[in-house]
Scaffold this motif. Structure first.
Motif, short mmCIF file in Angstrom:
data_model
loop_
_atom_site.label_atom_id
_atom_site.label_comp_id
_atom_site.label_asym_id
_atom_site.label_seq_id
_atom_site.Cartn_x
_atom_site.Cartn_y
_atom_site.Cartn_z
N ALA A 52 13.01 36.98 37.93
CA ALA A 52 12.17 38.13 38.28
C ALA A 52 12.57 38.73 39.63
O ALA A 52 12.25 39.88 39.91
CB ALA A 52 10.70 37.71 38.29
N ALA A 53 13.28 37.96 40.45
CA ALA A 53 13.66 38.45 41.77
C ALA A 53 14.92 39.34 41.75
O ALA A 53 15.22 40.02 42.72
CB ALA A 53 13.87 37.26 42.71
N LEU A 54 15.64 39.33 40.64
CA LEU A 54 16.88 40.13 40.58
C LEU A 54 16.55 41.61 40.39
O LEU A 54 15.63 41.96 39.66
CB LEU A 54 17.75 39.69 39.38
N ARG A 55 17.36 42.47 41.01
CA ARG A 55 17.14 43.93 40.84
C ARG A 55 17.93 44.48 39.67
O ARG A 55 17.59 45.53 39.12
CB ARG A 55 17.55 44.65 42.13
N ALA A 56 19.03 43.81 39.31
CA ALA A 56 19.85 44.26 38.17
C ALA A 56 20.45 43.03 37.49
O ALA A 56 20.55 41.96 38.12
CB ALA A 56 20.96 45.17 38.67
N ASP A 57 20.82 43.20 36.22
CA ASP A 57 21.48 42.09 35.53
C ASP A 57 22.83 41.81 36.18
O ASP A 57 23.55 42.74 36.57
CB ASP A 57 21.70 42.45 34.06
N GLU A 58 23.17 40.53 36.30
CA GLU A 58 24.47 40.14 36.86
C GLU A 58 25.24 39.41 35.77
O GLU A 58 24.74 38.42 35.22
CB GLU A 58 24.28 39.20 38.05
N VAL A 59 26.44 39.89 35.47
CA VAL A 59 27.18 39.32 34.35
C VAL A 59 28.57 38.89 34.80
O VAL A 59 29.32 39.69 35.39
CB VAL A 59 27.30 40.36 33.20
N VAL A 60 28.90 37.64 34.55
CA VAL A 60 30.22 37.12 34.88
C VAL A 60 30.89 36.66 33.59
O VAL A 60 30.36 35.80 32.87
CB VAL A 60 30.13 35.95 35.90
N LEU A 61 32.03 37.27 33.25
CA LEU A 61 32.75 36.92 32.03
C LEU A 61 34.08 36.29 32.39
O LEU A 61 34.90 36.92 33.07
CB LEU A 61 32.99 38.17 31.17
N ASP A 62 34.28 35.06 31.95
CA ASP A 62 35.52 34.34 32.26
C ASP A 62 35.84 34.39 33.76
O ASP A 62 36.98 34.68 34.15
CB ASP A 62 36.70 34.88 31.44
N GLY A 63 34.83 34.18 34.58
CA GLY A 63 35.05 34.08 36.02
C GLY A 63 35.09 35.40 36.77
O GLY A 63 35.15 35.42 38.00
N ALA A 64 35.05 36.54 36.06
CA ALA A 64 35.12 37.84 36.76
C ALA A 64 33.81 38.60 36.55
O ALA A 64 33.24 38.59 35.45
CB ALA A 64 36.30 38.65 36.21
N VAL A 65 33.35 39.26 37.62
CA VAL A 65 32.12 40.06 37.52
C VAL A 65 32.37 41.23 36.56
O VAL A 65 33.35 41.97 36.72
CB VAL A 65 31.71 40.58 38.92
N ALA A 66 31.50 41.37 35.55
CA ALA A 66 31.70 42.42 34.55
C ALA A 66 31.21 43.76 35.06
O ALA A 66 30.24 43.84 35.81
CB ALA A 66 30.95 42.06 33.27
N SER A 67 31.92 44.82 34.65
CA SER A 67 31.49 46.18 35.01
C SER A 67 31.82 47.08 33.83
O SER A 67 32.39 46.62 32.83
CB SER A 67 32.24 46.64 36.27
N GLY A 68 31.47 48.35 33.92
CA GLY A 68 31.84 49.32 32.89
C GLY A 68 31.28 48.94 31.54
O GLY A 68 30.16 48.45 31.42
N ARG A 69 32.12 49.13 30.50
CA ARG A 69 31.65 48.96 29.14
C ARG A 69 31.27 47.51 28.80
O ARG A 69 30.31 47.26 28.08
CB ARG A 69 32.73 49.46 28.16
N SER A 70 32.01 46.53 29.35
CA SER A 70 31.64 45.15 29.01
C SER A 70 30.27 44.79 29.59
O SER A 70 29.48 44.09 28.94
CB SER A 70 32.70 44.11 29.41
N LEU A 71 29.97 45.30 30.78
CA LEU A 71 28.65 45.06 31.37
C LEU A 71 27.57 45.77 30.54
O LEU A 71 26.55 45.17 30.19
CB LEU A 71 28.62 45.57 32.81
#
Ligand code: PMV
Length: 325
Positions: A52-71
């Motif tokens: 509940a304390a996070l402001r946005a979802d944080e996604v790590v795929l295979d060790g790298a922070v996801a962005s763009g379409r994969s996020l």
């Protein structure tokens, strides 16, 4: 609704009857029925921790922070679950594969199946395997099949996949020849759209795939590899024919792809039951009997252009794994 950390494991699957093309883009419904074999040796592990304390979802795929379409694709699934439960908690998602990602080895299938199971559990949503399969399907249709082990069908126009035969009822194996390194150039969603819009053979694919699916299903239920294998090869080649006829052509084959297919035909001529299939990538997956795996593996290792070979038996259902204390 109670929220907690949850970790799920799901296995990749390789289609014996291929899915290519969408009947409905918004709901991500396949235009043709497909049937796959879930693979024991290729796995995704995904942990979801609502916070509940996070402001946005944080996604790590295979060790790298996801962005763009994969996020986006991950956040879309989380949003769907939050809309159902009324939760406003964002989540930390960590996912890893024990095989090369996005290279035509079905990482999206196992990844989204694991994510669907971990997310429903983490947000406290009561979900049957069929609900989890439907949720996974909306992210990646082939992921609907990775919710189940063994042989699994996803019919066209339906929400969820269905198990067809358990792994132990017809234990086959796949020998996977990796023929290129690095990610594939055109993902399946874009590749399908391009085929639908520009290939004059797409209509022929749509007209013929359902009957081929039925033949494959029947041969599978009869546990008849000699009948099943040629149909599996035809499904992959018919799908690739529709891609090759697109404008411009969608060519996933690498030089090693054709050499492996040739080697598989030679093995067959010498009496080994071995059959090739390819997806939206250059690697060749060879369907064979467990007793022939060693011979097929060593034959493929000797083919020019083959970088590595992986072997897998039929795999189990997606499942939750205990959280570390
Ligand atoms: O589910 P997607 O979007 O990853 O598409 C999968 C398409 C193929 O792998 C080429 C065929 C299949 O049925 O898995």
């Amino acid at each position: 609704m109670s929220e907690r950390a949850a970790t799920a494991v799901a296995h990749a699957n390789i289609a014996l009857a291929k899915y290519w093309g969408k009947a409905e883009r918004a709901r991500n419904l396949p235009a043709v029925p497909s049937l796959s074999l879930t693979l024991d040796a290729l796995r995704s592990t995904t942990r979801v921790v609502p916070d509940a304390a996070l402001r946005a979802d944080e996604v790590v795929l295979d060790g790298a922070v996801a962005s763009g379409r994969s996020l986006e694709r991950v956040v879309r699934m989380l949003d769907e679950i939050r809309a159902k439960t009324g939760s406003e908690s964002r989540a930390r998602v960590v996912s890893s594969n024990d095989f090369p990602t996005a290279a035509g080895l079905a990482s999206s299938a196992s990844g989204f199946a694991a994510l669907a199971l971990a997310t429903t559990t983490a947000y406290g949503l009561a979900a049957t395997p069929s609900d989890v399969s439907a949720l996974a399907r909306r992210a990646s249709a082939s992921a609907a099949r990775s919710v189940y082990g063994g042989y699994v069908a996803l019919r066209s126009g339906v929400e969820a996949a269905e198990p067809v035969l358990r792994a132990e009822e017809f234990p086959l194996a796949m020998v996977i020849a990796l023929t290129a390194s690095g990610p594939k150039s055109i993902g399946s969603t874009e590749g399908m759209r391009h085929t639908e819009e520009t290939s004059p053979y797409y209509a022929a694919w749509l007209a013929n795939a359902p009957a081929l699916f039925e033949e494959i299903r029947t041969a599978l239920l009869a546990r008849d590899l000699e009948r099943l294998g040629p149909l599996v090869e035809q499904s992959a080649l018919m799908m690739h024919a529709s891609m090759l006829a697109a404008r411009p052509a969608l060519v996933y084959f690498a030089p090693g792809t054709l050499r492996v297919m040739e080697r598989v035909r030679a093995l067959r001529a010498a009496g080994t039951l071995a059959f090739s299939t390819m997806d939206a990538g250059p690697h060749v997956k060879v369907l064979t009997e467990p007793g022939s795996v060693t011979a097929v593996e060593s034959a493929l290792r000797g083919v020019e252009g083959v970088l590595d070979v992986r072997v897998s038996g039929a795999g189990p259902d997606a499942r939750l794994v205990p959280e570390p204390p």
